[in-house]
Design a protein around this motif. Structure first.
Motif, PDB file in Angstrom:
ATOM      1  N   ASN A 303       0.831  -1.196   0.000  1.00 34.02           N
ATOM      2  CA  ASN A 303       0.000   0.000   0.000  1.00 34.02           C
ATOM      3  C   ASN A 303       0.870   1.251   0.000  1.00 34.02           C
ATOM      4  N   PHE A 304       0.462   2.259  -0.760  1.00 34.52           N
ATOM      5  CA  PHE A 304       1.299   3.450  -0.903  1.00 34.52           C
ATOM      6  C   PHE A 304       0.438   4.672  -1.191  1.00 34.52           C
ATOM      7  N   TYR A 305       1.072   5.833  -1.035  1.00 37.93           N
ATOM      8  CA  TYR A 305       0.515   7.115  -1.455  1.00 37.93           C
ATOM      9  C   TYR A 305       1.609   7.858  -2.203  1.00 37.93           C
ATOM     10  N   SER A 306       1.260   8.446  -3.344  1.00 33.77           N
ATOM     11  CA  SER A 306       2.247   9.119  -4.181  1.00 33.77           C
ATOM     12  C   SER A 306       1.928  10.605  -4.320  1.00 33.77           C
ATOM     13  N   PHE A 307       2.966  11.402  -4.300  1.00 31.97           N
ATOM     14  CA  PHE A 307       2.900  12.845  -4.497  1.00 31.97           C
ATOM     15  C   PHE A 307       3.778  13.225  -5.688  1.00 31.97           C
ATOM     16  N   THR A 308       3.637  14.438  -6.168  1.00 35.41           N
ATOM     17  CA  THR A 308       4.584  14.950  -7.151  1.00 35.41           C
ATOM     18  C   THR A 308       5.806  15.488  -6.421  1.00 35.41           C
ATOM     19  N   LYS A 309       6.923  15.457  -7.095  1.00 31.23           N
ATOM     20  CA  LYS A 309       8.187  15.855  -6.485  1.00 31.23           C
ATOM     21  C   LYS A 309       8.383  17.358  -6.473  1.00 31.23           C
ATOM     22  N   ARG A 310       7.926  18.013  -7.516  1.00 34.95           N
ATOM     23  CA  ARG A 310       8.217  19.432  -7.677  1.00 34.95           C
ATOM     24  C   ARG A 310       6.961  20.278  -7.527  1.00 34.95           C
ATOM     25  N   ALA A 311       7.151  21.492  -7.068  1.00 36.71           N
ATOM     26  CA  ALA A 311       6.046  22.442  -6.920  1.00 36.71           C
ATOM     27  C   ALA A 311       6.304  23.654  -7.804  1.00 36.71           C
ATOM     28  N   GLY A 312       5.231  24.273  -8.258  1.00 37.06           N
ATOM     29  CA  GLY A 312       5.346  25.534  -8.972  1.00 37.06           C
ATOM     30  C   GLY A 312       5.790  25.445 -10.411  1.00 37.06           C
ATOM     31  N   LEU A 313       5.722  24.258 -11.030  1.00 38.70           N
ATOM     32  CA  LEU A 313       6.106  24.112 -12.428  1.00 38.70           C
ATOM     33  C   LEU A 313       4.874  23.960 -13.296  1.00 38.70           C
ATOM     34  N   SER A 314       4.906  24.606 -14.453  1.00 41.06           N
ATOM     35  CA  SER A 314       3.803  24.452 -15.378  1.00 41.06           C
ATOM     36  C   SER A 314       3.956  23.140 -16.136  1.00 41.06           C
ATOM     37  N   HIS A 315       2.872  22.699 -16.766  1.00 38.42           N
ATOM     38  CA  HIS A 315       2.905  21.443 -17.526  1.00 38.42           C
ATOM     39  C   HIS A 315       3.923  21.499 -18.651  1.00 38.42           C
ATOM     40  N   ASN A 316       4.175  22.692 -19.191  1.00 35.24           N
ATOM     41  CA  ASN A 316       5.073  22.825 -20.330  1.00 35.24           C
ATOM     42  C   ASN A 316       6.514  23.099 -19.925  1.00 35.24           C
ATOM     43  N   ASP A 317       6.811  23.141 -18.627  1.00 26.83           N
ATOM     44  CA  ASP A 317       8.164  23.387 -18.169  1.00 26.83           C
ATOM     45  C   ASP A 317       9.035  22.168 -18.457  1.00 26.83           C
ATOM     46  N   ASN A 318      10.231  22.392 -19.015  1.00 28.12           N
ATOM     47  CA  ASN A 318      11.131  21.284 -19.350  1.00 28.12           C
ATOM     48  C   ASN A 318      11.502  20.445 -18.132  1.00 28.12           C
ATOM     49  N   ALA A 319      11.535  21.078 -16.949  1.00 30.79           N
ATOM     50  CA  ALA A 319      11.940  20.371 -15.730  1.00 30.79           C
ATOM     51  C   ALA A 319      10.787  19.644 -15.066  1.00 30.79           C
ATOM     52  N   ASN A 320       9.618  19.709 -15.663  1.00 29.18           N
ATOM     53  CA  ASN A 320       8.434  19.136 -15.018  1.00 29.18           C
ATOM     54  C   ASN A 320       8.336  17.637 -15.259  1.00 29.18           C
ATOM     55  N   ASP A 321       8.752  16.876 -14.231  1.00 28.79           N
ATOM     56  CA  ASP A 321       8.584  15.425 -14.298  1.00 28.79           C
ATOM     57  C   ASP A 321       7.443  14.967 -13.405  1.00 28.79           C
ATOM     58  N   ASN A 322       6.593  15.915 -13.016  1.00 32.23           N
ATOM     59  CA  ASN A 322       5.498  15.606 -12.107  1.00 32.23           C
ATOM     60  C   ASN A 322       4.441  14.691 -12.707  1.00 32.23           C
TER      61      ASN A 322
END
Length: 376
Positions: A303-322
């Protein structure tokens, strides 16, 4: 002999375990393989080379906090046990070519290998392939070389069009192509005009039984526990883990992925890849912002719960691996295990019956693709 191009040395659990998994899956199919060690710089005359070595020595000994960028703390004493276990796992389990290659020598490997495979992890990430020449597109291979890919990730589900076009030019000489993200398979298929197969991360090619062969329980708590495996810096994830611990009357153990976790009441500061496997397998719950933390939990039915790693990135941001984690959760019908930053609610435990059925189908299809690219 098969040459694999992928990241395999970094002190990152997902990186090293995916490298092990792909090599092991290939060996399970009866082929031998080696990872190529590649240095992204041209060889220099001796005096300049000595200057570079001196610079690296100063960075390590005097400016060590800057030598790994954001993760320079891995060079510090509190993380030495972790680094030692990473190095030991790599030496024992990751098959690597004995030579180190450079931009002007890597083509020499064509005499030693029958085919090349670009492996998984973020080998096609626009952030990691900014140099005009990169080994991750196998542009060093002579004409006629057998070239394929197994589950490389672009890292984002919104790669820049200019980068996609750059990839298309480099990938047109590949015999077989695959990708770890379904939507990126579609993007590449459209620009290349040919199929790009959607395959699972290499870690999912191996089942629980196979993973237990290389696991070690030396860091695993003797009591029931919640495991927090957090790569980013968002406090809401550890807050959620602590609230979950209170609701279940269980202690929360933190893998020491950052210096701030060293001050927690329950910290695991000596876990290498082998220990990581056992920590996930034996946890009552896993709370993570990691893609591999998520899929190892799925693979082991934890059993698990997952979150995104990064905050404040838009969907089109190159660094967005969320967006990678919500995408894989949706595929396995586990979207309810995703939590936004302000969501502190808990869900019933997972019934893994349908999840395991989906995984079995995906694993079989991916194994068949791997068999194809190592035997054509």
């Amino acid at each position: 002999m098969i040459a694999i191009i992928s990241y395999h040395k970094e002190p990152n659990y997902g990186t090293m375990l995916q490298a092990y998994a792909l090599a092991q899956a290939i060996r399970n199919l009866g082929k031998d393989c080696r990872y190529l060690d590649y240095v992204k710089m041209r060889r220099h005359p001796l005096p300049l080379l000595l200057l570079r070595k001196l610079k690296h020595f100063i960075e390590r000994r005097v400016l060590r906090r800057n030598s790994l960028g954001e993760f320079a703390f891995f060079n510090t004493e509190p993380f030495s046990a972790i680094m030692q276990r990473f190095n030991s796992f790599h030496d024992e389990h990751i098959p690597v070519d004995n030579n180190t290659y450079y931009i002007d020598t890597v083509a020499q490997t064509a005499n030693d290998y029958e085919r090349y495979i670009v492996g998984s992890d973020q080998t096609w990430s626009p952030l990691l392939n900014q140099h005009p020449y990169t080994q991750n597109f196998l542009e060093f291979c002579p004409s006629g070389t057998k070239k394929s890919s197994y589950a490389p990730s672009i890292g984002t589900l919104a790669p820049p069009q200019q980068y996609v076009n750059r990839m298309a030019g480099a990938l047109k000489t590949f015999d077989y192509l695959s990708c770890r993200e379904k939507s990126n398979c579609q993007v590449l298929s459209e620009v290349l005009g040919r199929p790009v197969e959607y395959v699972v991360d290499p870690t999912l090619l191996l089942d629980e039984r196979e993973w237990m062969k290389v696991s070690c329980d030396g860091s695993t708590p003797q009591q029931p526990y919640i495991l927090a495996y957090i790569l980013g810096t968002k406090h809401c994830i550890s807050d959620f883990a602590e609230e979950l611990g209170k609701s279940q009357s269980l202690p929360v153990y933190y893998i020491a992925t950052r210096p701030e976790f060293l001050h927690r009441d329950h910290v695991i500061a000596d876990a290498g890849p082998a220990e990581f496997i056992s920590l996930i397998k034996n946890a009552r719950y896993v709370v993570t912002d990691s893609f591999h933390g998520t899929i190892f939990s799925i693979n082991f039915n934890v059993n698990f719960y997952s979150f995104t790693k990064r905050a404040g990135l838009s969907h089109n941001d190159n660094a967005n691996d969320n967006d990678r984690i919500p995408a894989i959760l949706a595929e396995f019908g586990l979207s309810e295990r995703f939590r936004s930053d302000d969501d502190m609610t808990f869900s019933p435990d997972i019934d893994f019956t349908a999840v395991n059925a989906t995984l079995a189908v995906r694993r079989q299809c991916s194994a068949e693709y791997l068999h194809k690219i190592i035997n054509y």
